[in-house]
Design an enzyme around this catalytic site. Structure first.
Site, mmCIF file in Angstrom:
data_model
loop_
_atom_site.group_PDB
_atom_site.id
_atom_site.type_symbol
_atom_site.label_atom_id
_atom_site.label_comp_id
_atom_site.label_asym_id
_atom_site.label_seq_id
_atom_site.Cartn_x
_atom_site.Cartn_y
_atom_site.Cartn_z
ATOM 1 C CG HIS A 14 -0.321 0.252 2.527
ATOM 2 N ND1 HIS A 14 -0.992 0.799 3.594
ATOM 3 C CD2 HIS A 14 0.932 0.041 2.976
ATOM 4 C CE1 HIS A 14 -0.196 0.896 4.631
ATOM 5 N NE2 HIS A 14 0.973 0.440 4.289
ATOM 6 C CB CYS A 23 3.619 5.224 5.042
ATOM 7 S SG CYS A 23 4.328 4.129 6.276
ATOM 8 C CG HIS A 27 5.359 0.701 2.315
ATOM 9 N ND1 HIS A 27 4.620 1.837 2.037
ATOM 10 C CD2 HIS A 27 4.917 0.256 3.521
ATOM 11 C CE1 HIS A 27 3.791 2.072 3.040
ATOM 12 N NE2 HIS A 27 3.937 1.125 3.962
ATOM 13 C CG HIS A 29 3.039 -3.385 5.917
ATOM 14 N ND1 HIS A 29 3.979 -2.910 6.798
ATOM 15 C CD2 HIS A 29 2.492 -2.292 5.323
ATOM 16 C CE1 HIS A 29 3.994 -1.582 6.751
ATOM 17 N NE2 HIS A 29 3.106 -1.185 5.850
ATOM 18 C CG HIS A 68 0.977 -12.196 -2.167
ATOM 19 N ND1 HIS A 68 0.677 -13.016 -1.107
ATOM 20 C CD2 HIS A 68 2.326 -12.170 -2.266
ATOM 21 C CE1 HIS A 68 1.794 -13.492 -0.592
ATOM 22 N NE2 HIS A 68 2.812 -12.981 -1.271
ATOM 23 C CD GLU A 123 0.989 -0.623 8.487
ATOM 24 O OE1 GLU A 123 -0.031 -0.411 7.812
ATOM 25 O OE2 GLU A 123 1.701 0.274 8.981
#
Length: 136
Positions: A14, A23, A27, A29, A68, A123
């Site tokens: 996201h 952010c 990137h 998580h 994904h 996260e």
């Protein structure tokens, strides 16, 4: 009151629009969603809900919808390009923060009939957001 919790792991990418920190860049998580369900009574087997049912229904939805995938705001300028390239995306009407993703999972689980009272989305190893719903 009885409570049970189930962890569901998934990977997602996201970025946050209108955000000054790191952010704001694309990137990813390794997320961990912890769903907590509550009931004043148990079913005929002595359960709030069978853990395997949570995995099948909610985990299956997460696998098909969030795992994904890039989770992006509908106004993200990179969205048309990613769609054109056939990249898997899930579009949200809000910034894809941990808070909003926790709420998204909560609302799906509640809509699927689970007596969910809380979703906690980890996260990172050190950071999580919790959504409890309006009747908490």
């Amino acid at each position: 009151m009885f409570r049970v919790s189930r962890e569901i792991h998934f990977c997602y990418g996201h970025r946050l629009l209108n955000y000054a920190g790191k952010c704001r860049h694309l990137h990813g998580h390794n997320g961990r969603a912890v769903l907590t369900l509550e009931s004043p009574t148990l079913d005929s087997l002595g359960m709030v809900t069978d853990f395997s049912k949570i995995k099948e229904v909610v985990g299956g939805w997460i696998d098909r919808t969030l795992d994904h995938r890039m989770l992006l705001h509908r106004d993200d300028p990179v969205l048309p390009f990613l769609k054109q390239q056939g990249e898997p995306v899930h579009v949200l009407d809000v910034n894809p923060t941990a808070e909003n993703i926790a709420r998204l999972i909560f609302e799906f689980a509640r809509g699927a009939g689970f007596p969910v009272v809380e979703v906690r989305l980890w996260e990172t190893e050190n950071c999580f957001a919790t959504y409890c719903g309006p009747d908490a």
